[in-house]
Design a protein around this motif. Structure first.
Motif, PDB file in Angstrom:
ATOM      1  N   ALA A  43      -3.625  -0.339  -8.489  1.00 13.15           N
ATOM      2  CA  ALA A  43      -5.027   0.026  -8.305  1.00 13.15           C
ATOM      3  C   ALA A  43      -5.108   1.223  -7.363  1.00 13.15           C
ATOM      4  CB  ALA A  43      -5.816  -1.149  -7.727  1.00 13.15           C
ATOM      5  N   GLN A  44      -5.878   2.238  -7.772  1.00 14.52           N
ATOM      6  CA  GLN A  44      -6.040   3.430  -6.935  1.00 14.52           C
ATOM      7  C   GLN A  44      -7.283   3.289  -6.059  1.00 14.52           C
ATOM      8  OE1 GLN A  44      -6.256   7.149  -9.075  1.00 14.52           O
ATOM      9  NE2 GLN A  44      -7.126   8.230  -7.314  1.00 14.52           N
ATOM     10  N   ARG A  45      -7.104   3.545  -4.760  1.00 14.73           N
ATOM     11  CA  ARG A  45      -8.222   3.519  -3.821  1.00 14.73           C
ATOM     12  C   ARG A  45      -8.175   4.795  -2.991  1.00 14.73           C
ATOM     13  NH1 ARG A  45      -8.054  -2.737  -1.536  1.00 14.73           N
ATOM     14  NH2 ARG A  45      -8.330  -3.758  -3.588  1.00 14.73           N
ATOM     15  N   ASP A  46      -9.029   5.722  -3.383  1.00 16.51           N
ATOM     16  CA  ASP A  46      -9.042   7.057  -2.746  1.00 16.51           C
ATOM     17  C   ASP A  46      -7.663   7.697  -2.904  1.00 16.51           C
ATOM     18  OD1 ASP A  46     -11.693   6.650  -1.995  1.00 16.51           O
ATOM     19  OD2 ASP A  46     -11.103   5.632  -0.155  1.00 16.51           O
ATOM     20  N   ASP A  47      -6.988   8.017  -1.793  1.00 20.66           N
ATOM     21  CA  ASP A  47      -5.685   8.669  -1.900  1.00 20.66           C
ATOM     22  C   ASP A  47      -4.533   7.673  -1.799  1.00 20.66           C
ATOM     23  OD1 ASP A  47      -6.123   7.971   0.721  1.00 20.66           O
ATOM     24  OD2 ASP A  47      -5.303   9.823   1.570  1.00 20.66           O
ATOM     25  N   ARG A  48      -4.838   6.381  -1.885  1.00 16.47           N
ATOM     26  CA  ARG A  48      -3.819   5.338  -1.803  1.00 16.47           C
ATOM     27  C   ARG A  48      -3.693   4.609  -3.132  1.00 16.47           C
ATOM     28  NH1 ARG A  48      -6.127   1.464   2.386  1.00 16.47           N
ATOM     29  NH2 ARG A  48      -8.015   2.071   1.226  1.00 16.47           N
ATOM     30  N   THR A  60       0.850  -1.193   0.000  1.00 15.88           N
ATOM     31  CA  THR A  60       0.000   0.000   0.000  1.00 15.88           C
ATOM     32  C   THR A  60       0.883   1.240   0.000  1.00 15.88           C
ATOM     33  OG1 THR A  60      -1.726  -1.159   1.231  1.00 15.88           O
ATOM     34  CG2 THR A  60      -1.817   1.251   1.213  1.00 15.88           C
ATOM     35  N   VAL A  61       0.649   2.125  -0.958  1.00 17.97           N
ATOM     36  CA  VAL A  61       1.472   3.325  -1.117  1.00 17.97           C
ATOM     37  C   VAL A  61       0.637   4.562  -0.820  1.00 17.97           C
ATOM     38  CG1 VAL A  61       2.927   4.660  -2.682  1.00 17.97           C
ATOM     39  CG2 VAL A  61       2.838   2.166  -2.886  1.00 17.97           C
TER      40      VAL A  61
END
Length: 216
Positions: A192-197, A146-147
């Motif tokens: 994969a982008q999830r909100d700001d992550r 997770t970035v």
């Protein structure tokens, strides 16, 4: 390393069958040097481990066969108590070869190393999820990272930064061969982008998936 261990077994068997002092230690030194060279090559070129193992085993078998033939020419046939040793050596080498062939024909899935994407550029923070029982399936193992970026940075900007980074690390279209010539395993990456992550999914696949495109 696998090649060194296998050659070490051949060395032990040779020392048990050699009948002349000079030839015993000459061949032993050659096998020891071969084991060291195989270990160095396997360390320097990890994707070629299967090929290095097979090649080093073939060389070890030839060395022992030539030394055994020379021994028979000089000393004649081995005494009865020695007769079973060639068969033991042949059986052990056969088992080793079959094991190596089994690895080549059906390699298993593997947990990919996070070193292929880490460390990230300055400003990006990575959290590696520890592997668990669900990390590996029938044909693939997955590692998730997770970035996050600096506070307030939009998720799209984080995604773009991560996409540039993995491209610079040589991921190309997303999947690449993990082995060399005979090992058909592949490593793949998905973002994969999830909100700001941004989620980085690394997979180690048993099958050849190098043709897949996972990065747009």
């Amino acid at each position: 390393m696998v090649p060194s261990v296998l050659i070490g077994l051949v060395l032990v068997l040779w020392l048990s069958t050699a009948r002349t002092r000079r030839l015993r230690w000459l061949v032993a030194a050659g096998l020891a040097a071969l084991a060291a060279a195989a270990a160095l090559l396997a360390t320097a070129f990890p994707p070629a481990l299967v090929e290095i193992t097979l090649m080093s085993m073939a060389v070890a078998m030839v060395v022992v066969a030539v030394a055994g033939a020379r021994q028979r020419r000089r000393l004649g046939p081995a005494p009865a108590s020695w007769a079973r040793w060639p068969f033991r050596i042949a059986a052990c080498l056969l088992v080793m070869s079959l094991c190596a062939i089994a690895v080549v024909l059906r390699p298993g899935p593997f947990l990919p190393s996070t070193d292929t994407v880490l460390p990230l550029p300055a400003g990006l923070h990575a959290a590696v999820e520890p592997p668990d029982d669900g990390s590996c399936g029938t044909g693939s193992c997955t590692q998730t990272i997770t970035v996050t970026g600096p506070p307030g940075q939009p998720g799209a900007d984080v995604y773009a930064a991560v996409r540039r980074h993995v491209a610079d690390r040589g991921w190309g279209r997303g999947c690449r061969r993990a082995g060399w010539l005979l090992d058909r395993t592949t490593a793949c990456i998905e973002l994969a982008q999830r909100d700001d992550r941004v989620m980085i999914h690394l997979s180690g696949d048993r099958d050849d998936l190098a043709h897949l495109v996972t990065l747009e």
